[in-house]
Design a protein around this motif. Sequence first.
Motif, PDB file in Angstrom:
ATOM      1  N   LEU A  57       0.808  -1.218   0.000  1.00  0.00           N
ATOM      2  CA  LEU A  57       0.000   0.000   0.000  1.00  0.00           C
ATOM      3  C   LEU A  57       0.844   1.272   0.000  1.00  0.00           C
ATOM      4  N   THR A  59       2.948   4.198  -1.255  1.00  0.00           N
ATOM      5  CA  THR A  59       3.080   4.914  -2.530  1.00  0.00           C
ATOM      6  C   THR A  59       4.426   5.633  -2.598  1.00  0.00           C
ATOM      7  N   LEU A 240     -10.658  -0.286  -3.461  1.00  0.00           N
ATOM      8  CA  LEU A 240      -9.382   0.383  -3.259  1.00  0.00           C
ATOM      9  C   LEU A 240      -9.176   0.713  -1.789  1.00  0.00           C
ATOM     10  N   PRO A 241      -7.931   0.627  -1.269  1.00  0.00           N
ATOM     11  CA  PRO A 241      -6.685   0.293  -1.997  1.00  0.00           C
ATOM     12  C   PRO A 241      -6.277  -1.177  -1.828  1.00  0.00           C
TER      13      PRO A 241
END
Length: 294
Positions: A57, A59, A240-241
């Motif tokens: 998860l 980013t 999501l996510p």
Amino acid sequence: MSNAPAIVIAEEPIRRAPVAFVELVRTHRRVTVGVLLVALLFLIALLSPVISPHDPLATDPDNSYLRPLSPGHLLGSDELGRDLLSRVLWGARVSLPVAFVAVAVGLVGGGLIGLTSGYAGGLVDLLLMRLMDALLAFPGLILAIAIVAALGPGLRNAMIAIGIVAVPVYARLVRAVVLQLKEMEFVVATRSLGANPARLIVAHFIPNLLNPIIVQVSLSAGFAMLAEATLSFLGLGAQLPTPDWGQMISSGASFLTNDPWLAIVPGAAISITVYSFNLLGDSLRDALDPRLRS
């Protein structure tokens, strides 16, 4: 799910099923390969928190759209810089439990209906089988989409929907075996000695159902994972996510022209997994079918 396994009726209850299964795996090469592939998939799902190189998860916009074999990202990264390998590994923890629960729902629900219908017969059998025919009248995936649309999107509702789709398959399979068993001599003799329905089911029906049920479970698991990925692709499954293969394909579909690996990587994971379960199911069906034994 349309390929029903061959129904093999034993002349007496199968009391050493685990030993027989081990012997089956040892003597049939295709069964061995199928079992090893499926076992490897479950091992990957179990160990994904340990073997994943990154947080699925997390980013990292500075490292987005990295191609496969990039330093630190073996399978590349997505539009948000999330590691694809980590997300694929964690996706197994979503797809495999969904398949397990969906198959369990179909097996328990369909098994109970099939046992009741086959043993009771008459009006009960007629009503239950017409209900199953009504469910079978709809294409499986369309029915699953309709159920999830009514219940609301989410993994739990997706599992329920896929399980309901599987119920008629197990019901018809179990009913067919029970109808044959009811007319066999050892069952008639046991009933004439005063055995109650519960004893007949536990001592004779269930052991003789093991072979076709094992095959059907293997085949249904592949369909369940494919259906779950389709529902997630349409936005009706995992949200999501969550690192889900179907949802990853849906996100990657927008980048097929310039970054096709975003959809190819999770698509390959689905293909390998479904192939593994189908190989196991087909090999078990061939190994357990007495007409194919040399």
